[in-house]
Scaffold this active site. Structure first.
Site, mmCIF file in Angstrom:
data_model
loop_
_atom_site.group_PDB
_atom_site.id
_atom_site.type_symbol
_atom_site.label_atom_id
_atom_site.label_comp_id
_atom_site.label_asym_id
_atom_site.label_seq_id
_atom_site.Cartn_x
_atom_site.Cartn_y
_atom_site.Cartn_z
ATOM 1 N N HIS A 160 1.115 -0.980 0.280
ATOM 2 C CA HIS A 160 0.263 0.428 -0.113
ATOM 3 C C HIS A 160 0.843 1.268 0.070
ATOM 4 O O HIS A 160 1.937 1.174 0.353
ATOM 5 C CB HIS A 160 -0.937 0.123 1.470
ATOM 6 C CG HIS A 160 -0.374 0.051 2.967
ATOM 7 N ND1 HIS A 160 -0.331 1.082 3.573
ATOM 8 C CD2 HIS A 160 -0.333 -1.175 3.495
ATOM 9 C CE1 HIS A 160 0.719 0.675 4.511
ATOM 10 N NE2 HIS A 160 0.198 -0.246 4.535
ATOM 11 N N ASP B 109 -0.123 4.654 0.362
ATOM 12 C CA ASP B 109 -0.474 5.059 1.806
ATOM 13 C C ASP B 109 0.545 5.490 3.331
ATOM 14 O O ASP B 109 0.576 4.369 3.274
ATOM 15 C CB ASP B 109 -2.460 5.375 1.873
ATOM 16 C CG ASP B 109 -2.652 4.095 2.747
ATOM 17 O OD1 ASP B 109 -2.176 2.812 2.162
ATOM 18 O OD2 ASP B 109 -3.706 3.892 3.542
ATOM 19 N N ASP C 57 6.403 1.557 6.990
ATOM 20 C CA ASP C 57 5.176 0.416 6.991
ATOM 21 C C ASP C 57 4.443 1.655 5.569
ATOM 22 O O ASP C 57 4.176 2.518 5.880
ATOM 23 C CB ASP C 57 4.911 0.996 7.991
ATOM 24 C CG ASP C 57 2.686 0.132 7.818
ATOM 25 O OD1 ASP C 57 2.764 -0.208 6.783
ATOM 26 O OD2 ASP C 57 2.632 0.584 8.781
ATOM 27 N N GLU D 125 -5.255 1.573 2.913
ATOM 28 C CA GLU D 125 -4.748 0.625 3.755
ATOM 29 C C GLU D 125 -5.240 1.177 4.758
ATOM 30 O O GLU D 125 -5.729 0.482 5.567
ATOM 31 C CB GLU D 125 -3.928 0.097 3.225
ATOM 32 C CG GLU D 125 -3.496 -1.595 3.947
ATOM 33 C CD GLU D 125 -3.197 -1.318 5.531
ATOM 34 O OE1 GLU D 125 -3.209 -2.701 6.208
ATOM 35 O OE2 GLU D 125 -2.426 -0.229 6.233
ATOM 36 N N GLU D 126 -4.022 2.386 4.715
ATOM 37 C CA GLU D 126 -4.506 2.836 6.546
ATOM 38 C C GLU D 126 -5.572 3.246 7.659
ATOM 39 O O GLU D 126 -5.678 2.802 8.469
ATOM 40 C CB GLU D 126 -3.177 3.930 7.399
ATOM 41 C CG GLU D 126 -1.508 3.399 6.791
ATOM 42 C CD GLU D 126 -0.804 2.410 7.565
ATOM 43 O OE1 GLU D 126 -1.770 2.250 8.538
ATOM 44 O OE2 GLU D 126 0.049 1.853 7.254
HETATM 45 ZN ZN LIG Z 1 0.856 -1.078 6.714
#
Ligand SMILES: [Zn+2]
Length: 426
Positions: free
Chosen positions: A71, A73, A103, A137-138
């Protein structure tokens, strides 16, 4: 400097903080990079500024397909807490700094470089190699993979997938394990409602205080306990650690005898967990509340259902004048700990660090792997190996200040993704 590190720097410099996301900027950067290597790309966007990128090296035939899932974002970064600009992408002492380094723009970059390098070499698998750089995703507001599997299933369907979720290197009792997440717990929160009768706080006897009535129920939930059970992921972890699976009743003690970390890893996986976390009652100091609401965070083992959780919670609370309502059920899927992707993880670990072993784990958090498992039965693992950065430091930096990743780990991750493609789609 490595391609992966350079691409990561560029990705970090695009602010894709979600909300609002603006992932299209990242999708364009990745598309330009991949198309330059001859990889076919397509953007999918529910709204123009939140595009997902899907790229593909078509297979020679109809062999197994593999999706490198990530992802683009990131979560909010407060620059005042950071020693460096969170969107600067600076390279300092062999580490790339910035929001998303761990991340998960590092894995985004490694996935893109794995695809581009294979394409430049003229490599083609038997099945498709797919790169999915998803938005959102977040937060999960329906712009990312959850939407893609519904709206464009043919673009993202895959037999196997590699995503975030684990890859940590842990040393336990002299043994080196690389954790591979093959399953996720289900988040299944409940609300406990206790009713009473309001009244002026100066005359408690005329009222029926819902907050006071809730107190013993909260205490019971706090002491919630279940018979431990060993799910396949924990059996696999223990087998990697001990060479055999200890008896269920003594598994936690056996793990603790090796190291406190081993016990920490398996304890939340021995059963459902229950944590009362939020409470609301009267909004005024001088009014006795007629209603008290307690939010209870509940995490289920893969395969367990909210209905089973409700039965267990009611047994714990006992008879009484309360309502108990399940408010959500998210995640809780698993993949088999065997087959070509598992073999690829195992072989890669042994090659990179002789003596080290791959160990399955079930993670408590939610990742996009869930959507692929639920929609297509994809065998989806969270595995992006890290060796230079220890697991404890990584856990402290993710979603926090001074997030950074060693370039050598980006290289390790890129080697892994190339290896995964070459072995699974061979
Ligand atoms: Zn992540």
């Amino acid at each position: 400097m490595s391609d992966t590190a350079r691409l990561l720097q560029e990705l970090i410099r695009l602010d894709t903080t979600n909300p609002p996301g603006n992932e299209t900027a990242a999708a364009h950067l990745l598309r330009d990079y991949l198309e330059a290597a001859g990889v076919e790309c397509e953007l999918f966007a529910r709204v123009p500024e939140r595009a997902n990128l899907v790229a593909r090296i078509r297979g020679r035939g109809d062999g197994p397909s593999l999706a490198l899932l990530s992802h683009t974002d990131v979560v909010l970064a407060d620059a005042r807490e950071w020693e460096r600009n969170p969107f600067g992408g600076e390279l300092v002492d062999g580490e790339v700094w910035g929001r998303g380094a761990l991340d998960m723009k590092g894995e985004v970059a490694a996935s893109a470089v794995a695809l581009a390098s294979l394409a430049r070499e003229g490599w083609r698998g038997s099945g498709d190699l797919i790169f999915i750089a998803a938005a959102d995703e977040e937060v999960g507001d329906g712009f990312g993979l959850e939407w893609l599997v519904e709206a464009h299933p043919d673009a993202v369907r895959a037999d196997f997938s590699v995503n975030e979720g684990a890859g940590d290197r842990v040393e336990l009792g002299g043994k080196v394990l690389y954790l591979c997440s093959t399953a996720e717990k289900m988040s299944s929160p409940f609300v406990l409602r206790v009713h009473g009768r309001s009244g002026h706080a100066s005359m408690p006897s005329i009222a029926d205080n819902a907050l006071v009535k809730a107190a013993p129920l909260v205490a019971r939930l706090g002491a919630f306990d279940v018979e431990p059970q060993l799910i396949p992921e924990v059996e696999g972890f223990l087998a990697a650690l001990f060479g055999e699976v200890p008896a269920t009743a003594s598994a936690l003690d056996a793990a603790r005898a090796v190291s406190p970390l081993a016990a920490e890893l398996i304890e939340p996986l021995l059963g459902m967990t229950v944590s009362p976390t939020m409470a609301s009652a009267s909004g005024k100091r001088n009014v006795i509340p007629a209603l008290c609401e307690i939010t209870v965070d509940v995490r289920l083992l893969p395969g367990q259902t909210p209905a089973q959780a409700e039965t267990a919670l009611r047994a714990c609370l006992g008879e009484g004048d309360y309502e108990l309502v399940n408010t959500e059920a998210q995640g809780g899927t698993r993949s088999a700990i065997s087959g070509p992707l598992w073999d690829a993880v195992r072989d890669f670990v042994q090659t990179e660090e002789p003596g080290a072993v791959a160990a399955p784990i079930c993670v408590a958090g939610f990742t996009d792997s869930h959507w692929l498992r639920a929609a297509f039965g994809t065998v989806a693992y969270g595995f992006f190996p890290a060796r230079a950065l220890d697991a404890e430091t990584a856990a402290r930096l993710i979603h926090s200040a001074n997030e950074r990743v060693p370039v050598s780990d980006l290289e390790l991750g890129t080697r892994w993704l190339r290896h995964a493609a070459q072995s699974v789609c061979a």
